[in-house]
Design an enzyme around this catalytic site. Structure first.
Site, short mmCIF file in Angstrom:
data_model
loop_
_atom_site.label_atom_id
_atom_site.label_comp_id
_atom_site.label_asym_id
_atom_site.label_seq_id
_atom_site.Cartn_x
_atom_site.Cartn_y
_atom_site.Cartn_z
N CYS A 6 0.81 -1.21 0.00
CA CYS A 6 0.00 0.00 0.00
C CYS A 6 0.84 1.26 0.00
O CYS A 6 0.32 2.36 0.07
CB CYS A 6 -1.01 0.03 1.16
SG CYS A 6 -0.48 -0.74 2.65
N ASP A 48 2.96 2.38 2.30
CA ASP A 48 3.03 3.05 3.61
C ASP A 48 4.46 3.01 4.15
O ASP A 48 5.17 2.02 4.00
CB ASP A 48 2.13 2.34 4.63
CG ASP A 48 0.66 2.56 4.33
OD1 ASP A 48 -0.16 1.89 4.99
OD2 ASP A 48 0.33 3.37 3.46
N CYS A 86 -2.42 5.46 5.38
CA CYS A 86 -3.85 5.66 5.61
C CYS A 86 -4.12 6.03 7.06
O CYS A 86 -3.24 5.92 7.93
CB CYS A 86 -4.61 4.39 5.25
SG CYS A 86 -4.22 3.01 6.33
N CYS A 110 -2.15 -2.73 9.23
CA CYS A 110 -1.65 -1.46 9.76
C CYS A 110 -1.21 -1.63 11.21
O CYS A 110 -0.17 -1.07 11.63
CB CYS A 110 -2.73 -0.38 9.70
SG CYS A 110 -3.25 0.04 8.05
#
Lengths: 289, 175
Positions: free
Chosen positions: B68, B70, B95, B138
């Site tokens: 993603c 990140d 996010c 996450c």
């Protein structure tokens, strides 16, 4: 979906045993297909009476496949099942014919069978046709993106849902699915990153969604990049960073292609990871601009 | 300035939030929303910032989720004598769930012993923030980050200890 149909009609066992078949072939390119027939007739055991009959044979190649499947051989004679107008062999499982669900016409063009040529009805989605086939490009990474748009619009002219308002519920559903699939194909193949991920997927290499990494150099670089984007004051500064990112994206696209050609999937995935990071940074810049 | 910067950092990933945003998932009966704790960490950012990497009391954990895109940096300041974490800060690009997870971890580790924080599990973080299944990675990232920070500090400490040990030996040899 396509149907495998065997039409059993007059067995031609007596006809073919020791004879040649005089077949009218409708187009010259089908001529090579005649050979298997001759081979078969030659391998049959002779038996009276000799009988020559002219039959009309229409050959329908499937998309990418040879129509003429191996007929079944019985001990004494062999049966060729023939329908009046169309010649179907009793097919083995490898030869699959695609037929229109609406008019039963056979798919006779090299193009993927999304719409029937004869009655123009939209066909159900066939997931074995991959995006490269739909858009008529070679299955490799470095494709010409300009060519995609033309093909994409051609398909939409034939199977867009707006064209099927007056047709049956079934066909409207097919149109919706096919159209969505073509749009998907176009989007996936135009963007370099999604194209890369898709190619790997076709090679059965899946990029793990949840993988976490601790590469200090890469992460530090990305961190700095993102911080630079945050702190950039002017559009000029942002455009400068953007240009740098473009350069890096190009580098990693090339790196991906090399890795792919060498079947080096680890490097390919690494390239994809970097492309993802740069793409995110680019999105941030665009948001800011 | 820091607040502005942190706002900007946190400004990515979450949809505009003057009112509670609802993301409707097709097919589900209930609309999916960010849990209020996640929203809280976004609107009231705490512990955003950086310590000096070269400071011997600082451990830096730098982790990423490439799928993603990140990146998460988590830093701890440790008191040498007591082994207690006296301060923590983070910087996360990703996010809202990733930002909130790292923020929560910085809050939890303050005042704790280093060995203690190693037992923080991603499941606890996810539960605290009511993270949906798609965002569980996450919380895993945040768990990885704190572990990396502790490891970094200990590596630094071991290096500086070995240098200290070598120096008196040298002095003795010179003398």
């Amino acid at each position: 979906m396509w149907k495998k149909k065997l039409y059993a009609s007059t067995p031609l066992s007596t006809i073919l045993l020791s004879t040649r078949i005089l077949a009218k072939i409708h187009s010259p390119k089908h001529a090579p297909l005649l050979n298997p027939l001759l081979q078969i007739s030659a391998s049959c055991s002779p038996s009276p009476p000799p009988f020559v009959r002219e039959i009309e044979v229409q050959f329908f190649p499937t998309s990418g496949g040879i129509f003429f499947g191996g007929p079944r051989f019985h001990k004494e004679n062999f049966n060729l099942f023939v329908k009046k107008k169309n010649c179907f062999c009793s097919v083995s499982q490898s030869a699959e014919k695609l037929e229109c669900w609406n008019c039963d016409a056979i798919a006779d063009s090299p193009m993927p069978f999304l719409v029937c040529q004869a009655c123009r009805s939209v066909q159900p989605v066939d997931h074995s046709i991959d995006y490269f086939q739909i858009l008529g490009v070679e299955r490799k990474y470095n494709i010409e993106v300009d060519k995609l748009e033309g093909k994409y619009k051609d398909w939409q002219k034939k199977l867009h849902p707006d064209l099927v308002h007056s047709k049956s519920q079934r066909e409207r559903e097919y149109a919706a699915e096919q159209s969505a699939r073509v749009i998907d194909a176009y989007r996936t193949l135009t963007d370099p990153l999604s194209r890369a991920i898709y190619i790997l997927k076709l090679e059965n290499v899946v990029v793990d969604e949840e993988e976490r990494i601790t590469e200090p150099e890469l992460l530090a670089e990305i961190m700095e990049l993102r911080e630079a984007v945050e702190e950039a004051e002017s559009a000029q500064a942002l455009n400068q960073i953007k240009a740098q990112i473009q350069g890096k994206m190009q580098y990693w696209c090339n790196s991906f292609e090399d890795a792919l050609l060498n079947k080096n999937y680890e490097d390919a995935i690494a390239s994809i990871q970097r492309m993802t990071y740069y793409k995110r940074a680019n999105e941030e810049i665009i948001k800011k601009l | 300035m820091m607040r502005q910067a942190s706002k900007m950092i946190l400004g990515q990933g979450l949809p505009s939030l003057p009112t509670r945003t609802r993301a409707v998932v097709v097919g589900a009966g209930k609309p999916r929303m960010y849990h209020e704790r996640v929203v809280d960490h976004y609107s009231n950012p705490r512990n955003v910032g950086s310590f000096d990497k070269k400071d011997p009391n600082v451990g830096t954990g730098l982790v990423g989720a490439p799928a993603c895109g990140d990146v998460m940096k988590l830093q701890i300041r440790v008191d040498d004598e007591s082994g207690k974490i006296v301060d923590a800060c983070f910087k996360t690009f990703g996010c809202g769930s990733a930002i909130a997870s790292s923020s929560v971890v910085t809050e939890w580790v303050k005042g704790k012993q280093m060995e203690e924080v190693l037992s923080i599990k991603n499941t606890e973080i996810a539960k605290h923030l009511s993270l949906p299944p798609v965002k569980l990675h996450c919380s895993m990232l945040a768990e990885d980050a704190i572990k990396a920070a502790v490891k970094d500090y200990e590596t630094k400490r071991a290096k500086s200890n070995s240098i200290e040990e070598a120096a008196p030996v040298k002095k003795a040899a010179d003398a």
